[in-house]
Design a protein around this motif. Sequence first.
Motif, mmCIF file in Angstrom:
data_model
loop_
_atom_site.group_PDB
_atom_site.id
_atom_site.type_symbol
_atom_site.label_atom_id
_atom_site.label_comp_id
_atom_site.label_asym_id
_atom_site.label_seq_id
_atom_site.Cartn_x
_atom_site.Cartn_y
_atom_site.Cartn_z
ATOM 1 N N LEU A 125 0.827 -1.198 0.000
ATOM 2 C CA LEU A 125 0.000 0.000 0.000
ATOM 3 C C LEU A 125 0.866 1.255 0.000
ATOM 4 C CD1 LEU A 125 -2.997 0.930 0.139
ATOM 5 C CD2 LEU A 125 -2.678 1.183 2.587
ATOM 6 N N PHE A 126 1.941 1.254 0.794
ATOM 7 C CA PHE A 126 2.841 2.409 0.837
ATOM 8 C C PHE A 126 3.462 2.666 -0.534
ATOM 9 C CE2 PHE A 126 7.270 3.835 1.141
ATOM 10 C CZ PHE A 126 7.085 5.093 1.710
ATOM 11 N N LYS B 39 -2.157 9.088 -3.242
ATOM 12 C CA LYS B 39 -2.942 8.657 -2.089
ATOM 13 C C LYS B 39 -4.430 8.564 -2.390
ATOM 14 C CE LYS B 39 0.322 10.424 1.353
ATOM 15 N NZ LYS B 39 0.534 11.322 2.507
ATOM 16 N N GLU B 40 -4.907 9.387 -3.319
ATOM 17 C CA GLU B 40 -6.339 9.369 -3.630
ATOM 18 C C GLU B 40 -6.710 8.189 -4.517
ATOM 19 O OE1 GLU B 40 -8.321 11.441 -2.136
ATOM 20 O OE2 GLU B 40 -6.600 12.410 -1.170
ATOM 21 N N GLU B 41 -5.713 7.627 -5.197
ATOM 22 C CA GLU B 41 -5.976 6.568 -6.165
ATOM 23 C C GLU B 41 -6.167 5.205 -5.509
ATOM 24 O OE1 GLU B 41 -6.302 4.796 -10.007
ATOM 25 O OE2 GLU B 41 -6.347 6.897 -9.364
ATOM 26 N N ILE B 42 -5.516 4.990 -4.370
ATOM 27 C CA ILE B 42 -5.445 3.645 -3.806
ATOM 28 C C ILE B 42 -5.799 3.657 -2.328
ATOM 29 C CG2 ILE B 42 -2.988 3.784 -3.237
ATOM 30 C CD1 ILE B 42 -4.644 0.709 -4.753
ATOM 31 N N THR B 43 -6.541 2.642 -1.882
ATOM 32 C CA THR B 43 -6.865 2.423 -0.471
ATOM 33 C C THR B 43 -6.730 0.932 -0.187
ATOM 34 O OG1 THR B 43 -9.219 2.041 -0.898
ATOM 35 C CG2 THR B 43 -8.530 4.326 -0.487
#
Length: 599
Positions: free
Chosen positions: A515-516, A524-528
């Motif tokens: 994730l990092f 940061k907005e693209e992936i959770t």
Amino acid sequence: MPLHVSVVKVKNHQYIRVYSSYRNEKGQPRSRIIENHGRLDAALEKDPQYVERLKERIAKENALEAQNKSLELENQAKRRMDKLADSAKGLNEKPGNFKSLNVGSALIRKVWLDLKMPEMFRHLQKGRKIQYPYDQTAYLLTEQRFLNPSSKLKSFNNRAHSIIDHGQVDHLEDLYKVLDVLQEDKKTIVRHLNKEIQKRTKRTVTAAFYDVTTYSFESHSVSEYKDFGLSKDHKVNEVQVVLGLVMDENGIPIDYELLAGNTSEFGTMVPLIKKIKNTYHLKQLIVVADRGLNCAENLFALKEIGCDFVIAQKFKNSAAQIKTQILDPDNWEEFICKDDGEVKCQYKTLNVTQELHERKESPTTHRRYRGPKVLGTMELNWIVSYSPARAAKDKADRDRAIEKAKKAVDDPNRLRSCGYKSLITIPKGTGSPRINWDKIEEQAKWDGYYVICTNLEISPHEATSIYRKLWQIEDCFRVSKTHLETRQCFVWTDPHIYGHFLSCFISLVIEKYMLFMLKRELGKEEITHDKMLESIKTASVVYDDINPQVPLYLRLYEAGLFDRMSTVFGLDALNRVETPSSLRRKLHLPIAKTLATQT
């Protein structure tokens, strides 16, 4: 086959040729001439750009051939899928059957390889009587923790749905045996993970974030680890284990300790922090923790081992002088305002002397209590903050509790709930329960206030910025308990329990590391967490061998996030249709897993 342009020298002259490569029946590389364009000097005399123009023409022909081939594969795939669908309806004499394979496992395996886990496990296996593939068995547990977290039995059975060939893991007992070995190798495994992650993230551990959680078992059987204790999940009638976790500033776990279920959280932090500081030779380390771990013994112990700290502070039961300073409306030092000038948050710093009292034990109850003797003092800074938004939330939470308390007063059966019971006074003798309005009024004074305790000489804004990252460790526990489903454990012996939690820790570290890296590359907005794990779980292909001469893999997922995730870690995005060789090459697989169509 693709065409190539070459210039070859024969005796004293150079000649231009167009050729294609192929392999003969023995698999040896060969080439055949397709076009012969004569001598190079003669061609350049007629047209100085002759070779460049020829290369452009050949490139266009190659692109057109690749496009036509891809279109033909797509059409073949569609016809085959239609046949399979018809077969499923019983329209053909020979009903077909196909099985989907998850290719998200190829991404997990690629990260596993990047972190050099196979080399480490092979090193650990050398010279030991381990009759199964240590690396592949440990990897299978990690992979299934991502794809389908469940019991070891289901993990073993579900291995057939992975694009990774798990053929060497052929006994269920090996999954249980590896748990015992993992317990012995925890120190080496954790140090290896930290070493590899430090290389790739340029990790510099200056702050360690610590917290404690509990994992319950649907059991009443007590053992070395399993015991009854204060459950974080309110599982009061089940045994549990206590787990203390330390992570870095990027949200990636560093280490953990598994403790007996009746262990008090106050004593869990310092030993683990001390071990990490000594193991990784950290000169400076700031410990960040919640107020549940803030006690004088912990603060003095952290100072003794050379650590600084930024820890939340309980303040409602502090000395009257300190409470007066907190509530003083005139001594705010720093303000953060919105664009329209409205105060968003305000800060003040209080100098507080922390005393360490000796602890005595009651001879009758054996409970420890604070004695009058002061063993030492420490000067601390309390960073006090007040936020109108937090005040509104505190008031709204209390108002909901008051409404529940009112209903409980009318219906005594509701008094068992702990969320609002503290707002009700229950007479010892005769009389009815009533709302404690004095206590509610006292609580209302503190709406919007929060206090952080530190031994550092830093600004309120710096202290708050450090402490705010603590939410990431709560996120670690959330991911562990929900997405990776560390509980239910489905194992009962202490060695298996220990191995299970180490396997889950490995999965959590890899998940957080992935994730990092993805956030760093994709934004940061693209992936959770949810998007990443959902993409990995749903990335599937189906193997089709209706035509044995041209077997294919058909991609079942839509192109998008998983493709971008794959490229970050060095894999190629899949087309709608892939041959076994192209799939193997793009996913970096040693062999392409195939499943024969059943007839």
